[in-house]
Design a protein around this motif. Structure first.
Motif, short mmCIF file in Angstrom:
data_model
loop_
_atom_site.label_atom_id
_atom_site.label_comp_id
_atom_site.label_asym_id
_atom_site.label_seq_id
_atom_site.Cartn_x
_atom_site.Cartn_y
_atom_site.Cartn_z
N ALA A 80 0.85 -1.19 0.00
CA ALA A 80 0.00 0.00 0.00
C ALA A 80 0.88 1.24 0.00
O ALA A 80 1.83 1.35 0.79
CB ALA A 80 -0.92 0.00 1.22
N ARG A 81 0.57 2.18 -0.87
CA ARG A 81 1.41 3.37 -1.06
C ARG A 81 1.16 4.43 0.01
O ARG A 81 0.03 4.86 0.22
CB ARG A 81 1.15 3.97 -2.44
N ALA A 82 2.25 4.87 0.66
CA ALA A 82 2.18 6.01 1.57
C ALA A 82 3.37 6.93 1.31
O ALA A 82 3.92 7.53 2.23
CB ALA A 82 2.17 5.54 3.03
N VAL A 83 3.77 7.00 0.03
CA VAL A 83 4.89 7.84 -0.39
C VAL A 83 4.49 8.58 -1.66
O VAL A 83 3.46 8.29 -2.27
CB VAL A 83 6.16 6.98 -0.66
N ASP A 84 5.32 9.54 -2.06
CA ASP A 84 5.01 10.29 -3.27
C ASP A 84 5.27 9.42 -4.52
O ASP A 84 5.84 8.33 -4.44
CB ASP A 84 5.83 11.59 -3.35
N VAL A 85 4.82 9.91 -5.66
CA VAL A 85 4.85 9.11 -6.89
C VAL A 85 6.28 8.76 -7.31
O VAL A 85 6.54 7.62 -7.73
CB VAL A 85 4.12 9.86 -8.04
N GLU A 86 7.21 9.69 -7.20
CA GLU A 86 8.57 9.41 -7.63
C GLU A 86 9.20 8.33 -6.76
O GLU A 86 9.90 7.44 -7.26
CB GLU A 86 9.42 10.69 -7.59
N THR A 87 8.94 8.38 -5.46
CA THR A 87 9.43 7.33 -4.57
C THR A 87 8.78 6.00 -4.89
O THR A 87 9.42 4.95 -4.87
CB THR A 87 9.17 7.72 -3.10
N TRP A 88 7.51 6.04 -5.23
CA TRP A 88 6.77 4.82 -5.60
C TRP A 88 7.39 4.17 -6.83
O TRP A 88 7.48 2.94 -6.91
CB TRP A 88 5.32 5.19 -5.84
N ARG A 89 7.82 4.97 -7.79
CA ARG A 89 8.49 4.43 -8.98
C ARG A 89 9.79 3.71 -8.60
O ARG A 89 10.11 2.66 -9.15
CB ARG A 89 8.79 5.57 -9.97
N THR A 90 10.51 4.29 -7.65
CA THR A 90 11.75 3.67 -7.20
C THR A 90 11.46 2.34 -6.51
O THR A 90 12.16 1.34 -6.73
CB THR A 90 12.50 4.61 -6.24
N VAL A 91 10.44 2.34 -5.65
CA VAL A 91 10.05 1.10 -4.98
C VAL A 91 9.65 0.04 -6.02
O VAL A 91 10.06 -1.13 -5.92
CB VAL A 91 8.88 1.36 -4.00
#
Length: 264
Positions: A80-91
């Protein structure tokens, strides 16, 4: 290996359709990750098919080796995402790398795929590797999106199976890249579609666009989709009654309906 694109305009019922695919296939993979952009796949966790992990800023720093260890201890994860979009891409990139490097079969599913496989920013290298060489490494994928025009064309071109619903945007329909009339994906069209293959006709209404049904509250109760693959198979699907046939409960928000005020 299957690389599935599942797309439709917001409200068409894509997340419940995607959840049905996940319910049917998760147990077949040694490892699986669902990147849950808007916390819509809790039903998969509640049914015991996967473990839930909230990705905050601290967990987002986990290395590829760290994700491998986490997957070895928890073979199927909903993130479940609790970070910004750019961080989500890295994850997403590190998770894809972990799946590619683990022994055994893997499934990489990501909702709101246009934020990861972005037309403007491109697709992170290990995510695109899932779609290009993942077949030889035992990794399948499911990309779920409502904005085809924002999906990276390099990634889109690698999808060998598609389940597509309605798209009200002409720009979205222009990116469909299918071998039948894209007019079938225009729910605003009223005329019959000339030249539509018979297998894509509606049983009750002939060569008409895909349709969506709602209840008195405006919530989707069923919708039609076109399935196709690179082997030439094509089929018209109807999700009406699908939730009743599923073992998992879908918790995706429908959104609150707005009532029109009285005008003089």
């Amino acid at each position: 290996m299957t690389h599935l694109l599942l797309g439709g305009v917001s409200g068409w019922g894509k997340s419940i359709n995607a959840q049905a695919w996940l319910e049917r296939n998760l147990a077949e993979f040694d490892h699986a990750v669902i990147l849950d952009y808007k916390d819509e796949y809790r039903g998969v966790v509640k049914a015991g098919l996967a473990s839930w992990v909230g990705v905050d800023a601290e967990l987002a720093r986990l290395s590829v080796a760290g994700w491998q260890k986490l997957l070895q201890n928890n073979p199927r994860l909903v993130l479940a995402r609790a970070v910004d979009v750019e961080t989500w891409r890295t994850v997403a990139n590190r998770v894809a790398a972990a799946l590619l490097e683990l022994d055994g079969s893997g499934l990489f599913a990501f909702d709101e795929a246009h934020f990861v496989a972005s037309q403007r920013k491109g697709t992170p290298d290990r995510v695109i590797e899932v779609a290009t060489t993942g077949r030889s490494m035992g990794v399948s994928s499911i990309a779920i999106t409502q904005r085809l025009q924002k999906l990276d064309e390099d990634y889109l071109s690698q999808c060998n199976e598609k389940i597509l619903g309605g798209f009200t945007s002409e720009r979205d329909r222009k990116k469909l890249d299918v071998e039948y009339s894209v007019d079938v994906h225009n729910p605003e069209r009223t005329a019959a579609i000339r030249g539509l293959p018979e297998e894509l006709h509606a049983d009750d209404d002939g060569p008409v666009p895909v349709r969506r049904w709602t209840n008195e509250n405006g919530q989707t109760t069923g919708s039609e989709w076109i399935y196709s693959n690179d082997r030439g198979e094509r089929q018209r699907l109807d999700t009406t009654g699908l939730p009743d046939r599923m073992e998992t409960t879908h918790y995706g928000p429908e959104g609150q309906h707005l009532d029109m005020p009285e005008y003089a």
